[in-house]
Design a protein around this motif. Structure first.
Motif, PDB file in Angstrom:
ATOM      1  N   SER A   1      59.170   3.496 -20.701  1.00  0.00           N
ATOM      2  CA  SER A   1      58.682   2.123 -20.922  1.00  0.00           C
ATOM      3  C   SER A   1      57.830   1.609 -19.770  1.00  0.00           C
ATOM      4  CB  SER A   1      59.809   1.095 -21.158  1.00  0.00           C
ATOM      5  OG  SER A   1      60.677   1.521 -22.139  1.00  0.00           O
ATOM      6  N   ALA A   2      57.916   2.253 -18.622  1.00  0.00           N
ATOM      7  CA  ALA A   2      57.137   1.849 -17.439  1.00  0.00           C
ATOM      8  C   ALA A   2      57.090   3.046 -16.505  1.00  0.00           C
ATOM      9  CB  ALA A   2      57.816   0.667 -16.761  1.00  0.00           C
ATOM     10  N   PRO A   3      56.137   3.062 -15.564  1.00  0.00           N
ATOM     11  CA  PRO A   3      56.041   4.225 -14.665  1.00  0.00           C
ATOM     12  C   PRO A   3      57.264   4.352 -13.764  1.00  0.00           C
ATOM     13  CG  PRO A   3      54.120   2.764 -14.442  1.00  0.00           C
ATOM     14  CD  PRO A   3      55.096   2.056 -15.310  1.00  0.00           C
TER      15      PRO A   3
ATOM     16  N   ASN B   1      56.497  -6.080 -21.327  1.00  0.00           N
ATOM     17  CA  ASN B   1      55.053  -6.259 -21.194  1.00  0.00           C
ATOM     18  C   ASN B   1      54.701  -7.729 -21.000  1.00  0.00           C
ATOM     19  OD1 ASN B   1      54.959  -3.613 -21.698  1.00  0.00           O
ATOM     20  ND2 ASN B   1      53.706  -3.714 -23.542  1.00  0.00           N
TER      21      ASN B   1
ATOM     22  N   LYS C   1      43.865  -1.617 -20.665  1.00  0.00           N
ATOM     23  CA  LYS C   1      44.258  -2.949 -21.145  1.00  0.00           C
ATOM     24  C   LYS C   1      44.768  -3.754 -19.951  1.00  0.00           C
ATOM     25  CE  LYS C   1      48.437  -0.517 -22.626  1.00  0.00           C
ATOM     26  NZ  LYS C   1      49.145   0.101 -23.730  1.00  0.00           N
TER      27      LYS C   1
ATOM     28  N   ASP D   1      46.016   3.253 -22.533  1.00  0.00           N
ATOM     29  CA  ASP D   1      46.480   3.875 -21.296  1.00  0.00           C
ATOM     30  C   ASP D   1      45.433   4.878 -20.838  1.00  0.00           C
ATOM     31  OD1 ASP D   1      49.082   2.661 -20.978  1.00  0.00           O
ATOM     32  OD2 ASP D   1      49.608   3.695 -22.833  1.00  0.00           O
TER      33      ASP D   1
ATOM     34  N   ILE E   1      53.464  -4.468 -16.560  1.00  0.00           N
ATOM     35  CA  ILE E   1      54.768  -4.058 -17.093  1.00  0.00           C
ATOM     36  C   ILE E   1      55.808  -4.362 -16.030  1.00  0.00           C
ATOM     37  CG2 ILE E   1      56.160  -2.244 -18.126  1.00  0.00           C
ATOM     38  CD1 ILE E   1      53.706  -0.898 -19.096  1.00  0.00           C
TER      39      ILE E   1
ATOM     40  N   VAL F   1      54.452  12.380 -17.526  1.00  0.00           N
ATOM     41  CA  VAL F   1      55.258  12.003 -18.696  1.00  0.00           C
ATOM     42  C   VAL F   1      55.445  13.203 -19.629  1.00  0.00           C
ATOM     43  CG1 VAL F   1      54.786   9.535 -18.580  1.00  0.00           C
ATOM     44  CG2 VAL F   1      53.208  11.025 -19.837  1.00  0.00           C
TER      45      VAL F   1
ATOM     46  N   GLU G   1      61.325  12.013 -17.828  1.00  0.00           N
ATOM     47  CA  GLU G   1      60.476  10.854 -18.133  1.00  0.00           C
ATOM     48  C   GLU G   1      59.665  11.113 -19.385  1.00  0.00           C
ATOM     49  OE1 GLU G   1      57.953   9.352 -15.003  1.00  0.00           O
ATOM     50  OE2 GLU G   1      57.314   7.653 -16.243  1.00  0.00           O
ATOM     51  N   ARG G   2      59.629  10.085 -20.226  1.00  0.00           N
ATOM     52  CA  ARG G   2      58.839  10.183 -21.464  1.00  0.00           C
ATOM     53  C   ARG G   2      57.979   8.925 -21.605  1.00  0.00           C
ATOM     54  NH1 ARG G   2      59.395   5.615 -23.321  1.00  0.00           N
ATOM     55  NH2 ARG G   2      61.303   4.794 -24.085  1.00  0.00           N
ATOM     56  N   TYR G   3      57.046   8.964 -22.531  1.00  0.00           N
ATOM     57  CA  TYR G   3      56.068   7.877 -22.675  1.00  0.00           C
ATOM     58  C   TYR G   3      55.930   7.493 -24.145  1.00  0.00           C
ATOM     59  CZ  TYR G   3      51.015   6.700 -23.444  1.00  0.00           C
ATOM     60  OH  TYR G   3      49.828   6.176 -23.863  1.00  0.00           O
ATOM     61  N   GLY G   4      55.904   6.196 -24.390  1.00  0.00           N
ATOM     62  CA  GLY G   4      55.744   5.739 -25.775  1.00  0.00           C
ATOM     63  C   GLY G   4      55.179   4.342 -25.819  1.00  0.00           C
ATOM     64  N   MET G   5      55.111   3.813 -27.027  1.00  0.00           N
ATOM     65  CA  MET G   5      54.580   2.465 -27.260  1.00  0.00           C
ATOM     66  C   MET G   5      55.203   1.890 -28.521  1.00  0.00           C
ATOM     67  SD  MET G   5      50.496   2.987 -26.991  1.00  0.00           S
ATOM     68  CE  MET G   5      50.171   1.231 -26.944  1.00  0.00           C
ATOM     69  N   SER G   6      55.124   0.588 -28.663  1.00  0.00           N
ATOM     70  CA  SER G   6      55.616  -0.029 -29.899  1.00  0.00           C
ATOM     71  C   SER G   6      54.858   0.514 -31.114  1.00  0.00           C
ATOM     72  CB  SER G   6      55.427  -1.547 -29.859  1.00  0.00           C
ATOM     73  OG  SER G   6      56.130  -2.070 -28.767  1.00  0.00           O
TER      74      SER G   6
HETATM   75  P1  AMP Z   1      55.029  -1.607 -25.437  1.00  0.00           P
HETATM   76  O1  AMP Z   1      53.820  -2.254 -25.927  1.00  0.00           O
HETATM   77  O2  AMP Z   1      56.068  -2.553 -24.952  1.00  0.00           O
HETATM   78  O3  AMP Z   1      55.574  -0.675 -26.398  1.00  0.00           O
HETATM   79  O4  AMP Z   1      54.617  -0.829 -24.112  1.00  0.00           O
HETATM   80  C1  AMP Z   1      53.922   0.365 -24.199  1.00  0.00           C
HETATM   81  C2  AMP Z   1      53.286   0.682 -22.876  1.00  0.00           C
HETATM   82  O5  AMP Z   1      54.281   0.969 -21.900  1.00  0.00           O
HETATM   83  C3  AMP Z   1      52.453   1.932 -22.928  1.00  0.00           C
HETATM   84  O6  AMP Z   1      51.191   1.713 -23.508  1.00  0.00           O
HETATM   85  C4  AMP Z   1      52.381   2.318 -21.466  1.00  0.00           C
HETATM   86  O7  AMP Z   1      51.388   1.562 -20.811  1.00  0.00           O
HETATM   87  C5  AMP Z   1      53.740   1.886 -20.967  1.00  0.00           C
HETATM   88  N1  AMP Z   1      54.666   3.029 -20.812  1.00  0.00           N
HETATM   89  C6  AMP Z   1      55.634   3.464 -21.631  1.00  0.00           C
HETATM   90  N2  AMP Z   1      56.266   4.540 -21.095  1.00  0.00           N
HETATM   91  C7  AMP Z   1      55.673   4.789 -19.900  1.00  0.00           C
HETATM   92  C8  AMP Z   1      55.867   5.732 -18.866  1.00  0.00           C
HETATM   93  N3  AMP Z   1      56.820   6.658 -18.920  1.00  0.00           N
HETATM   94  N4  AMP Z   1      55.046   5.686 -17.788  1.00  0.00           N
HETATM   95  C9  AMP Z   1      54.070   4.754 -17.692  1.00  0.00           C
HETATM   96  N5  AMP Z   1      53.858   3.819 -18.630  1.00  0.00           N
HETATM   97  C10 AMP Z   1      54.640   3.821 -19.728  1.00  0.00           C
END
Ligand code: AMP
Ligand code: MLC
Length: 518
Positions: A287-289, A425, A416, A399, A420, A340, A308-313
């Motif tokens: 959700s954040a770095p 956000n 964008k 991103d 965070i 990530v 660590e993993r990376y995602g978005m809504s």
């Molecule tokens: P949200 O709109 O609340 O779903 O936030 C999504 C955003 O959180 C992504 O576009 C990234 O910018 C950020 N995010 C999610 N996971 C990571 C991560 N592991 N490292 C860095 N940024 C992340």
């Protein structure tokens, strides 16, 4: 017709022994799988009895509880669309979400019933219920009053493309957009993660998830909940994150999911050590770095490497460091701090330059993604949806990152304008617009600066109108009246002018550098 309802898949994964404990709460309550089945059936029957139009949205702003989780599952079960809302949202924010989504049902905490119901009825909502975190409220009372047989319910048939949830994400300009996620989006991602994160079957010893995140965002609601339920795994359920309580119970868990702030706060506890984490299988962050220091300190203190993993809504999960060796990437199993990880199976990820060309390995560009997990569009905003997709169907994440020769993805920034903070956000445009309406304010700029606890926090820089006296504290207290608390800048400065480039645009990078330290 095959039933592709996400709830049907989750229900099918319940263990054979329905009397086993599914959820153990922080205040000593146990819910069996049978309890979950019955509670979701009763709530689904209640929703169905309201004769709502197909596709109705059920908007929910309540404190975290197992009953709140049951309401989410019941909404899926009955085939309606779940719309979770952060409990920090205040009336102007709620007015926007409810006005935009036009939910048929709104569920709120009883302490907020007065103002929330006023907003809801004005927007045409027919039913407003209450639900509190002590198992009270009109929703549960109405569900209980349904009489014999109401704890039986046939899961509504839905197709993969049917809408399951709407998650509002703020826009860099303008108002929030509702990301529409289908049953297929959510289920495909949950299935991929079950496999990729090696959730253990009962024969392999099973898994126990420690659930400490809020359930109104992707991380706590989808990634954590779907992960446990799709594996028939027990959850240790915490209404709120409390590092001391987490450490007291950590030995009973095998999987933990948190935003980086939770790891930072746990590291501040002397009780965090190898012994406390000895039964753990997997610590997941997202959700954040995650700062590399946090990643390294965690390994040193617990002997575990955070994944660590990376995602978005809009997309749920996109990439992940490996849990086990990934055959697609030469059998690499290393979890590399600062990255990530790899695109998840089924996710196509590419990095493009401004001209729309894919960049060379290791070069930096805009991250774009495609896959069965990617949302179907923004609620009633076809133009915005079109803007965010490329002609060949890739979603522009906003991103900025790179992919190295081994296939690891690193996020280096964001195109964008987004802060965070502690995994939430915050969109500077929204805060600036609110500041600019305050008396005496001519203009403002909000930037994100590093913070040891929240990762990043907002700082507001304000210009007063000629002759006006504007006090920073007043600005912050006025903002507190109208915005969710986590959006309030931690500091505010009133200055004579903002740095601008030759085009007249505020140079936020200069402000970030100038106001980095208090
Ligand atoms: P949200 O709109 O609340 O779903 O936030 C999504 C955003 O959180 C992504 O576009 C990234 O910018 C950020 N995010 C999610 N996971 C990571 C991560 N592991 N490292 C860095 N940024 C992340
Ligand atoms: C709380 N505060 C914050 C804040 N959380 N300030 C900035 N950023 C935050 N995230 C402030 C409040 O405004 C308040 O200030 C004070 O801290 C105490 O509030 P609290 O509610 O008691 O705070 P606390 O319980 O300590 O909450 C901190 C936290 C919480 C880190 C536990 O923020 C949290 O649960 N974050 C997780 C968010 C999350 O789940 N994100 C996933 C998004 S999904 P004052 O001045 O009013 O006293 C997503 C996709 C993906 O991004 O990839 O997962």
């Amino acid at each position: 017709m095959k039933n592709e309802n996400l709830f049907a898949a989750l229900r099918a994964a319940f263990p054979a022994d329905l009397d086993a404990i599914a959820i153990e709460t922080d205040n000593g309550l146990n819910y069996s799988w049978r309890d979950l089945d019955r509670a979701t059936a009763m709530l689904a029957n209640l929703l169905e009895s309201l004769q709502l139009p197909a596709g109705s949205r059920i908007a929910v702003q309540v404190d975290k509880s197992v009953e709140a989780l049951a309401l989410y599952l019941a909404t899926l079960r009955a085939g309606f669309v779940f719309l979770p809302l952060n409990t920090a949202y205040q009336s102007a924010e709620m007015e926007y979400f409810i006005g935009n989504a036009e939910p048929a049902v709104v569920v709120c905490a009883s302490k907020n019933f007065g103002w929330v119901s006023k907003i809801a009825f004005k927007a045409g909502t027919r039913h407003v219920f209450t639900l509190d975190d002590d198992r009270t409220g009109s929703l549960l009372a109405r569900a209980a009053a349904q009489g014999p047989g109401s704890d039986q319910h046939t899961v509504a048939t839905r197709q993969a493309g049917d809408l399951a949830a709407i998650l509002y994400t703020s826009g860099t300009t303008g108002r929030s957009k509702g990301a529409m996620l289908s049953h297929g989006n959510l289920l495909s991602n949950a299935r991929v993660l079950k496999d990729y994160w090696g959730w253990r079957t009962p024969e392999q010893g099973g898994d126990v998830l420690m659930h400490v995140l809020p359930i109104f965002h992707v991380h706590g609601l989808f990634v954590a909940v779907h992960g446990a339920l799709l594996n028939g795994s027990k959850m240790l359920w915490f209404a709120k994150f409390d590092p001391k309580r987490v450490l007291e119970k950590l030995q009973q868990a095998t999987v933990f999911m948190g935003v980086p702030t939770l790891y930072v706060r746990l590291l501040a506890e002397s009780g965090l050590n190898r012994e406390a984490a000895r039964n753990m299988r997997l610590f997941i962050s997202g959700s954040a770095p995650l700062l590399i220091e946090t990643f390294n300190d965690w390994t040193a203190r617990t002997g575990h490497t955070i994944l660590e993993r990376y995602g978005m809504s809009e997309t749920t999960m996109l990439t992940s460091n490996p849990c086990n060796a990934d055959a697609r990437y030469g059998g690499l199993s290393e979890r590399r701090g600062g990255t990530v990880g790899f695109p998840l199976p089924g996710v196509s990820l590419r990095v493009q330059d401004d001209a729309g060309q894919s960049v060379a390995v290791g070069a930096i560009g805009d991250i774009q993604v495609k896959g069965p997990n990617v949302f179907t569009g923004y609620w009633q905003m076809p133009e915005k949806t079109q803007e965010e997709f490329t002609a060949d169907g890739y979603f522009k994440t906003g991103d900025v990152g790179q992919v190295d020769a081994d296939g690891y993805v690193t996020i280096v920034g964001r195109s964008k304008d987004l802060i965070i903070s502690g995994g939430y956000n915050v969109y500077p445009a929204e805060i600036e617009a609110t500041i600019n309406t305050l008396p005496g304010v001519a203009e403002s700029a909000v930037v994100g600066v590093p913070d040891a606890d929240f990762g990043e926090v907002g700082v507001a820089v304000v210009i007063a109108r000629p002759g006006a006296r504007v006090a920073p504290d007043n600005i912050l207290s006025e903002l507190k009246k109208v915005l969710a608390n986590f959006k309030i800048p931690k500091r505010c400065y009133v200055v004579a002018e903002l740095p601008r480039n030759t085009m007249g645009k505020v140079q936020k990078n200069l402000l970030r550098a100038q106001y980095q330290k208090p």
